[in-house]
Write a protein that holds these residues in place. Structure first.
Motif, PDB file in Angstrom:
ATOM      1  N   ARG A  15      47.741  31.396  35.043  1.00 43.27           N
ATOM      2  CA  ARG A  15      48.297  32.584  35.722  1.00 43.27           C
ATOM      3  C   ARG A  15      47.511  32.904  36.988  1.00 43.27           C
ATOM      4  N   ILE A  16      46.180  32.819  36.895  1.00 43.37           N
ATOM      5  CA  ILE A  16      45.346  33.150  38.063  1.00 43.37           C
ATOM      6  C   ILE A  16      45.578  32.143  39.184  1.00 43.37           C
ATOM      7  N   VAL A  17      45.645  30.844  38.816  1.00 44.02           N
ATOM      8  CA  VAL A  17      45.876  29.821  39.839  1.00 44.02           C
ATOM      9  C   VAL A  17      47.261  29.981  40.463  1.00 44.02           C
ATOM     10  N   ARG A  18      48.245  30.277  39.630  1.00 42.55           N
ATOM     11  CA  ARG A  18      49.615  30.438  40.131  1.00 42.55           C
ATOM     12  C   ARG A  18      49.718  31.607  41.096  1.00 42.55           C
ATOM     13  N   ASP A  19      49.063  32.703  40.790  1.00 41.27           N
ATOM     14  CA  ASP A  19      49.118  33.907  41.627  1.00 41.27           C
ATOM     15  C   ASP A  19      47.818  34.083  42.402  1.00 41.27           C
ATOM     16  N   TYR A  20      47.290  32.968  42.900  1.00 42.29           N
ATOM     17  CA  TYR A  20      45.986  33.003  43.578  1.00 42.29           C
ATOM     18  C   TYR A  20      45.985  33.977  44.749  1.00 42.29           C
ATOM     19  N   ASP A  21      47.039  33.920  45.578  1.00 42.47           N
ATOM     20  CA  ASP A  21      47.091  34.790  46.760  1.00 42.47           C
ATOM     21  C   ASP A  21      47.042  36.262  46.363  1.00 42.47           C
ATOM     22  N   VAL A  22      47.742  36.606  45.287  1.00 41.26           N
ATOM     23  CA  VAL A  22      47.777  38.007  44.851  1.00 41.26           C
ATOM     24  C   VAL A  22      46.383  38.479  44.446  1.00 41.26           C
ATOM     25  N   TYR A  23      45.676  37.659  43.668  1.00 42.21           N
ATOM     26  CA  TYR A  23      44.344  38.086  43.212  1.00 42.21           C
ATOM     27  C   TYR A  23      43.312  38.036  44.331  1.00 42.21           C
TER      28      TYR A  23
END
Length: 375
Positions: free
Chosen positions: A208-216
C-alpha cells in the motif's frame, strides 16, 4: 539444516528431557519452578534472558491430547511462536491469541529474529529489531519475549527454553534451503497449527505504501520532513509541494461550498417559515377584510346606520303645530266643514253683512295653511 539428533537424545530423535521415560525418584521430588502466565497487564512482558526458566524438575514430554486436558497440573504448558513481526498488526495479534489459547493453562514464549538474520534470509525490515521487540512486549497474549531467536529451531534451543509445542500457521514455510523449516517439529509431534488472518500482512501494508508513495511523500513533506529525509529529488519536492498547495485550495473551496450549501439550506428553511407565516397572516387579513367589508359585513351595517342618521338629520322636521292643527281639525268637524263648505247663495246671505265676509276670509286662511303644511 539442524536435525533433532544429539548425543543427549534418545533413538527416536526427541530430547531426553522431552521423552516419555519415567524420571528417577530423586527427580520426582523436585517441584517445578517454571514461570507462570501473566495475570495482570500492568507491565510489559519480560525478556527471556531476564527471567529464564531455571526449573530443575524433569520436563516430561506431553502429547497434544494431554495438554488439552490441562496436564500437567504443576506447571503451565510452554508454547513457542516465532516470527519477524515487522509493522506489528492485527494479523500478528490474532496468531498470538490463538497460540495462547491452544491449551487451558499455557505460557506463551515469542521468539523474534534479529535484523541481521532477517535481512539475510527474508529481506529488509521497516522496523528495527529493538522496535519489534518492544511491540511484542506490549501484546497482552505474550508472557515472555526471546530476542535474537534462531531461524531454524534446534534441539538445544527447545531444551534450553523447555518448549512443549510450537505454534505457527500450517503453510509450509520455505527458507534457508529447506522446503519447510518446521518439518522436523511436525515429525516430532510438537507442532500445533494456527490460522492466518486474510487481508492483512506486513507485505500488504508495504505494498500500500509503495503504491501510494506520492501521497505519503506529500503527507510527510507537509508535516515537516525534509526532502533529504524522504529521499525525494528537488524536482519531485517542488511538485509535491505544489500539489499540497493545490489540495489546500481544493479543501478551502470544498469548505466554502459546504458552508454555502449550509447557508442556502438555512435561508430556504427561514424563507419557508416566512412564507408559511405570510400565508397565515394573509388568510387572517382576508378573513378580517371580508368580515368588515363583505356583503353582510359590519361596515355595511355601520354605513347603513350612518346613512339613515344623516338622512334624518338632513330632512326637515315636521312642525308639531301642524299635527296639533290636524288633530284640532280632526277633533272639530265643524271647522273642517267650515273650510270645505261651499259659500251660500247671495239670496241666502242677504242681510248677513260683515259677519259673512269674516267667515269667508277665515275659511280661505285655513285652506291655504293646510295646503302649505301638506306639501
Amino acid at each position: 539444516m539442524p536435525v533433532l539428533t544429539t548425543d543427549a537424545e534418545s533413538e527416536t530423535g526427541i530430547p531426553k528431557s522431552l521423552s516419555n521415560e519415567p524420571p528417577s525418584e530423586t527427580m520426582e521430588e523436585i517441584e517445578h519452578t517454571c514461570p507462570q502466565p501473566r495475570l495482570t497487564l500492568t507491565a510489559p512482558a519480560p525478556f527471556a534472558d531476564e527471567t529464564s526458566c531455571q526449573c530443575q524438575a524433569p520436563h516430561e514430554k506431553l502429547t497434544i491430547a494431554q495438554a488439552r486436558l490441562g496436564t500437567p497440573v504443576d506447571r503451565p504448558v510452554r508454547v513457542y511462536a516465532d516470527g519477524i513481526f515487522d509493522l506489528f498488526h492485527s494479523g500478528h495479534a490474532r496468531a498470538l491469541m490463538q497460540a495462547k489459547t491452544l491449551f487451558p493453562n499455557s505460557y506463551l514464549l515469542v521468539g523474534v529474529c534479529s535484523d541481521d538474520l532477517t535481512h539475510k534470509f527474508k529481506g529488509f525490515t521497516v522496523m528495527n529489531e529493538a522496535e519489534r521487540y518492544e511491540a511484542l512486549r506490549h501484546c497482552r497474549y505474550v508472557d515472555e519475549v526471546i530476542r535474537d531467536a534462531p531461524w531454524t529451531l534446534t534441539p538445544e534451543f527447545l531444551e534450553k527454553h523447555k518448549i512443549d509445542f510450537v505454534a505457527h500457521d500450517d503453510i509450509p514455510y520455505s527458507s534457508a534451503g529447506s522446503d519447510d523449516v518446521y518439518k522436523h517439529i511436525k515429525e516430532a509431534g510438537m507442532f500445533v497449527p494456527t490460522q492466518r488472518t486474510e487481508g492483512i500482512s506486513t507485505s500488504d501494508i508495504i505494498t500500500r505504501i509503495v503504491r501510494d508513495y506520492d501521497v505519503y511523500a506529500r503527507r510527510n513533506l507537509q508535516r515537516g520532513y525534509t526532502a533529504k529525509e524522504l529521499n525525494v529529488s528537488f524536482i519531485n519536492e517542488k511538485k509535491y509541494r505544489f500539489q499540497n498547495q493545490v489540495d489546500k485550495m481544493k479543501e478551502k473551496v470544498k469548505n466554502v461550498e459546504e458552508r454555502s450549501k449550509e447557508f442556502v439550506n438555512r435561508v430556504e428553511e427561514k424563507s419557508h417559515d416566512l412564507i408559511q407565516k405570510w400565508e397565515e397572516k394573509s388568510r387572517e387579513f382576508i378573513g378580517n377584510f371580508l368580515e368588515l367589508f363583505g356583503p353582510d359585513g359590519a361596515w355595511k351595517q355601520m354605513f347603513q346606520e350612518r346613512s339613515s342618521r344623516m338622512l334624518q338629520a338632513l330632512s326637515p322636521k315636521q312642525s308639531p303645530n301642524v299635527k296639533l292643527r290636524m288633530t284640532s281639525n280632526q277633533s272639530h268637524p265643524s271647522l273642517m266643514a267650515v273650510c270645505t263648505a261651499r259659500p251660500r247663495n247671495s239670496t241666502e246671505h242677504k242681510g248677513a253683512g260683515l259677519h259673512s265676509m269674516n267667515h269667508k276670509a277665515a275659511r280661505e286662511h285655513w285652506i291655504h295653511a293646510c295646503i302649505y303644511h301638506c306639501n
